[in-house]
Design a protein around this motif. Structure first.
Motif, PDB file in Angstrom:
ATOM      1  N   THR A  96     -18.368  26.955   1.951  1.00  0.00           N
ATOM      2  CA  THR A  96     -17.458  26.153   2.766  1.00  0.00           C
ATOM      3  C   THR A  96     -16.698  25.175   1.886  1.00  0.00           C
ATOM      4  OG1 THR A  96     -19.094  24.440   3.123  1.00  0.00           O
ATOM      5  CG2 THR A  96     -19.087  26.281   4.689  1.00  0.00           C
ATOM      6  N   GLU A  97     -15.713  24.576   2.482  1.00  0.00           N
ATOM      7  CA  GLU A  97     -14.926  23.553   1.786  1.00  0.00           C
ATOM      8  C   GLU A  97     -15.825  22.395   1.359  1.00  0.00           C
ATOM      9  OE1 GLU A  97     -11.663  20.167   2.966  1.00  0.00           O
ATOM     10  OE2 GLU A  97     -11.752  21.974   4.184  1.00  0.00           O
ATOM     11  N   VAL A  98     -16.743  22.008   2.228  1.00  0.00           N
ATOM     12  CA  VAL A  98     -17.666  20.910   1.917  1.00  0.00           C
ATOM     13  C   VAL A  98     -18.525  21.275   0.711  1.00  0.00           C
ATOM     14  CG1 VAL A  98     -19.647  19.600   2.774  1.00  0.00           C
ATOM     15  CG2 VAL A  98     -17.697  20.035   4.290  1.00  0.00           C
ATOM     16  N   ARG A  99     -19.010  22.537   0.692  1.00  0.00           N
ATOM     17  CA  ARG A  99     -19.849  22.985  -0.430  1.00  0.00           C
ATOM     18  C   ARG A  99     -19.034  22.988  -1.734  1.00  0.00           C
ATOM     19  NH1 ARG A  99     -24.739  25.089  -0.691  1.00  0.00           N
ATOM     20  NH2 ARG A  99     -25.275  26.585  -2.306  1.00  0.00           N
ATOM     21  N   GLN A 100     -17.778  23.439  -1.666  1.00  0.00           N
ATOM     22  CA  GLN A 100     -16.918  23.434  -2.848  1.00  0.00           C
ATOM     23  C   GLN A 100     -16.739  22.007  -3.365  1.00  0.00           C
ATOM     24  OE1 GLN A 100     -13.482  25.478  -1.150  1.00  0.00           O
ATOM     25  NE2 GLN A 100     -13.709  27.066  -2.731  1.00  0.00           N
ATOM     26  N   LEU A 101     -16.466  21.083  -2.450  1.00  0.00           N
ATOM     27  CA  LEU A 101     -16.260  19.689  -2.855  1.00  0.00           C
ATOM     28  C   LEU A 101     -17.548  19.072  -3.392  1.00  0.00           C
ATOM     29  CD1 LEU A 101     -13.866  18.429  -0.039  1.00  0.00           C
ATOM     30  CD2 LEU A 101     -13.302  18.971  -2.412  1.00  0.00           C
ATOM     31  N   LEU A 102     -18.694  19.421  -2.803  1.00  0.00           N
ATOM     32  CA  LEU A 102     -19.978  18.915  -3.277  1.00  0.00           C
ATOM     33  C   LEU A 102     -20.206  19.352  -4.723  1.00  0.00           C
ATOM     34  CD1 LEU A 102     -22.810  17.646  -2.984  1.00  0.00           C
ATOM     35  CD2 LEU A 102     -23.565  19.870  -2.113  1.00  0.00           C
ATOM     36  N   PHE A 103     -20.039  20.649  -4.991  1.00  0.00           N
ATOM     37  CA  PHE A 103     -20.273  21.132  -6.348  1.00  0.00           C
ATOM     38  C   PHE A 103     -19.230  20.599  -7.331  1.00  0.00           C
ATOM     39  CE2 PHE A 103     -23.062  24.249  -4.275  1.00  0.00           C
ATOM     40  CZ  PHE A 103     -24.172  24.117  -5.086  1.00  0.00           C
ATOM     41  N   ALA A 104     -18.002  20.426  -6.882  1.00  0.00           N
ATOM     42  CA  ALA A 104     -16.973  19.831  -7.743  1.00  0.00           C
ATOM     43  C   ALA A 104     -17.373  18.408  -8.115  1.00  0.00           C
ATOM     44  CB  ALA A 104     -15.614  19.835  -7.040  1.00  0.00           C
TER      45      ALA A 104
ATOM     46  N   MET B 221       0.840  -1.167   0.000  1.00  0.00           N
ATOM     47  CA  MET B 221       0.000   0.000   0.000  1.00  0.00           C
ATOM     48  C   MET B 221       0.890   1.238   0.000  1.00  0.00           C
ATOM     49  SD  MET B 221      -3.214  -0.195  -0.078  1.00  0.00           S
ATOM     50  CE  MET B 221      -4.767   0.274   0.416  1.00  0.00           C
ATOM     51  N   ALA B 222       0.544   2.171  -0.851  1.00  0.00           N
ATOM     52  CA  ALA B 222       1.317   3.412  -0.939  1.00  0.00           C
ATOM     53  C   ALA B 222       0.533   4.530  -0.257  1.00  0.00           C
ATOM     54  CB  ALA B 222       1.560   3.757  -2.404  1.00  0.00           C
ATOM     55  N   ASP B 223       1.264   5.470   0.299  1.00  0.00           N
ATOM     56  CA  ASP B 223       0.666   6.647   0.920  1.00  0.00           C
ATOM     57  C   ASP B 223       0.905   7.844   0.013  1.00  0.00           C
ATOM     58  OD1 ASP B 223      -0.203   5.360   3.236  1.00  0.00           O
ATOM     59  OD2 ASP B 223       1.786   5.544   4.154  1.00  0.00           O
ATOM     60  N   VAL B 224      -0.149   8.624  -0.219  1.00  0.00           N
ATOM     61  CA  VAL B 224      -0.049   9.805  -1.073  1.00  0.00           C
ATOM     62  C   VAL B 224      -0.639  10.983  -0.329  1.00  0.00           C
ATOM     63  CG1 VAL B 224      -0.735  10.799  -3.298  1.00  0.00           C
ATOM     64  CG2 VAL B 224      -0.321   8.345  -3.122  1.00  0.00           C
ATOM     65  N   LYS B 225       0.040  12.114  -0.426  1.00  0.00           N
ATOM     66  CA  LYS B 225      -0.457  13.343   0.197  1.00  0.00           C
ATOM     67  C   LYS B 225      -1.067  14.186  -0.906  1.00  0.00           C
ATOM     68  CE  LYS B 225       1.350  15.146   3.767  1.00  0.00           C
ATOM     69  NZ  LYS B 225       1.061  15.579   5.015  1.00  0.00           N
ATOM     70  N   LEU B 226      -2.377  14.447  -0.788  1.00  0.00           N
ATOM     71  CA  LEU B 226      -3.122  15.219  -1.781  1.00  0.00           C
ATOM     72  C   LEU B 226      -3.536  16.544  -1.183  1.00  0.00           C
ATOM     73  CD1 LEU B 226      -5.605  12.417  -2.923  1.00  0.00           C
ATOM     74  CD2 LEU B 226      -3.403  12.990  -3.937  1.00  0.00           C
ATOM     75  N   THR B 227      -3.709  17.529  -2.046  1.00  0.00           N
ATOM     76  CA  THR B 227      -4.259  18.811  -1.614  1.00  0.00           C
ATOM     77  C   THR B 227      -5.454  19.104  -2.501  1.00  0.00           C
ATOM     78  OG1 THR B 227      -2.067  19.591  -0.978  1.00  0.00           O
ATOM     79  CG2 THR B 227      -3.786  21.259  -1.252  1.00  0.00           C
ATOM     80  N   VAL B 228      -6.621  19.205  -1.871  1.00  0.00           N
ATOM     81  CA  VAL B 228      -7.858  19.489  -2.601  1.00  0.00           C
ATOM     82  C   VAL B 228      -8.547  20.644  -1.899  1.00  0.00           C
ATOM     83  CG1 VAL B 228     -10.092  18.569  -3.338  1.00  0.00           C
ATOM     84  CG2 VAL B 228      -8.085  17.076  -3.312  1.00  0.00           C
ATOM     85  N   ALA B 229      -8.888  21.654  -2.683  1.00  0.00           N
ATOM     86  CA  ALA B 229      -9.548  22.858  -2.160  1.00  0.00           C
ATOM     87  C   ALA B 229      -8.737  23.494  -1.039  1.00  0.00           C
ATOM     88  CB  ALA B 229     -10.973  22.548  -1.714  1.00  0.00           C
ATOM     89  N   GLY B 230      -7.411  23.455  -1.183  1.00  0.00           N
ATOM     90  CA  GLY B 230      -6.531  24.096  -0.219  1.00  0.00           C
ATOM     91  C   GLY B 230      -6.296  23.311   1.051  1.00  0.00           C
ATOM     92  N   ARG B 231      -6.797  22.096   1.116  1.00  0.00           N
ATOM     93  CA  ARG B 231      -6.644  21.304   2.342  1.00  0.00           C
ATOM     94  C   ARG B 231      -5.888  20.011   2.021  1.00  0.00           C
ATOM     95  NH1 ARG B 231     -11.305  19.922   6.675  1.00  0.00           N
ATOM     96  NH2 ARG B 231      -9.916  18.896   8.125  1.00  0.00           N
ATOM     97  N   PRO B 232      -4.914  19.657   2.886  1.00  0.00           N
ATOM     98  CA  PRO B 232      -4.137  18.427   2.629  1.00  0.00           C
ATOM     99  C   PRO B 232      -4.894  17.175   3.106  1.00  0.00           C
ATOM    100  CG  PRO B 232      -3.305  19.547   4.572  1.00  0.00           C
ATOM    101  CD  PRO B 232      -4.403  20.414   4.010  1.00  0.00           C
ATOM    102  N   TYR B 233      -4.685  16.090   2.348  1.00  0.00           N
ATOM    103  CA  TYR B 233      -5.292  14.805   2.704  1.00  0.00           C
ATOM    104  C   TYR B 233      -4.235  13.724   2.532  1.00  0.00           C
ATOM    105  CZ  TYR B 233      -9.820  17.123   2.252  1.00  0.00           C
ATOM    106  OH  TYR B 233     -10.874  17.965   2.397  1.00  0.00           O
ATOM    107  N   ASP B 234      -4.158  12.811   3.498  1.00  0.00           N
ATOM    108  CA  ASP B 234      -3.308  11.637   3.382  1.00  0.00           C
ATOM    109  C   ASP B 234      -4.194  10.482   2.915  1.00  0.00           C
ATOM    110  OD1 ASP B 234      -0.924  12.815   4.218  1.00  0.00           O
ATOM    111  OD2 ASP B 234      -1.490  12.614   6.330  1.00  0.00           O
ATOM    112  N   VAL B 235      -3.817   9.862   1.800  1.00  0.00           N
ATOM    113  CA  VAL B 235      -4.642   8.811   1.202  1.00  0.00           C
ATOM    114  C   VAL B 235      -3.769   7.594   0.913  1.00  0.00           C
ATOM    115  CG1 VAL B 235      -6.146   8.250  -0.755  1.00  0.00           C
ATOM    116  CG2 VAL B 235      -6.102  10.574   0.139  1.00  0.00           C
ATOM    117  N   HIS B 236      -4.351   6.423   1.118  1.00  0.00           N
ATOM    118  CA  HIS B 236      -3.673   5.167   0.789  1.00  0.00           C
ATOM    119  C   HIS B 236      -4.185   4.697  -0.566  1.00  0.00           C
ATOM    120  CE1 HIS B 236      -2.251   4.888   4.898  1.00  0.00           C
ATOM    121  NE2 HIS B 236      -3.496   4.989   5.353  1.00  0.00           N
TER     122      HIS B 236
END
Length: 150
Positions: free
Chosen positions: A43-51, A1-16
């Motif tokens: 909000t960030e949630v609203r941005q992600l919802l519309f995306a 399993m690889a770990d990847v650091k993503l940035t979506v809507a200005g917020r970082p996410y660690d994803v496997h």
């Protein structure tokens, strides 16, 4: 399993993700991030919802285009198969014509040899001469067709 650091809507996410899928995941995250940044305010949630909604809409449109193109593709495949079948039939017919022409040429040659060996008739009949001329013309026409075979 690889770990990847993503940035979506200005917020970082660690994803496997599965090994080897890191670059694909980064590309997908960049696409989501691009869509999220197009949404101003909220909000960030609203941005992600519309995306997500915009990406789902694009996906649905792409699927509709594919479904519309599939019958055309099947129709084209059928037309190509028919054309190939007709080409094969035409080639077979040309081969048969060539074989008939070669047989006629051999027969004509043997008739010429027999005629040269036999004593010449007192006078050649016009009907005989006309028939020989027609045979020669047919042989010439078949020879032209055979030369055109690729």
């Amino acid at each position: 399993m690889a770990d990847v650091k993503l940035t979506v809507a200005g917020r970082p996410y660690d994803v496997h993700c599965a090994d080897g899928q890191e670059s694909q995941l980064l590309q997908l995250a960049a696409l989501v991030d691009e869509k999220a940044r197009e949404i101003q305010g909220g909000t960030e949630v609203r941005q992600l919802l519309f995306a997500a909604l915009m990406l789902a809409d694009e996906t649905q449109e792409a699927r509709a285009k594919v479904e519309k193109a599939e019958p055309q593709s099947d129709s084209l495949r059928a037309a190509v198969a028919l054309a190939e079948s007709r080409e094969a039939t035409a080639r077979d017919e040309l081969r048969e014509a060539l074989a008939r022409e070669q047989a006629a040429l051999k027969e004509l040659e043997s008739l010429r040899q027999a005629a040269s060996a036999a004593p010449a008739p007192a006078a050649a009949s016009p009907t005989h001469d006309r028939a020989l001329a027609q045979i020669a013309d047919r042989i010439e026409a078949l020879a032209v067709k055979v030369e055109q075979i690729p």
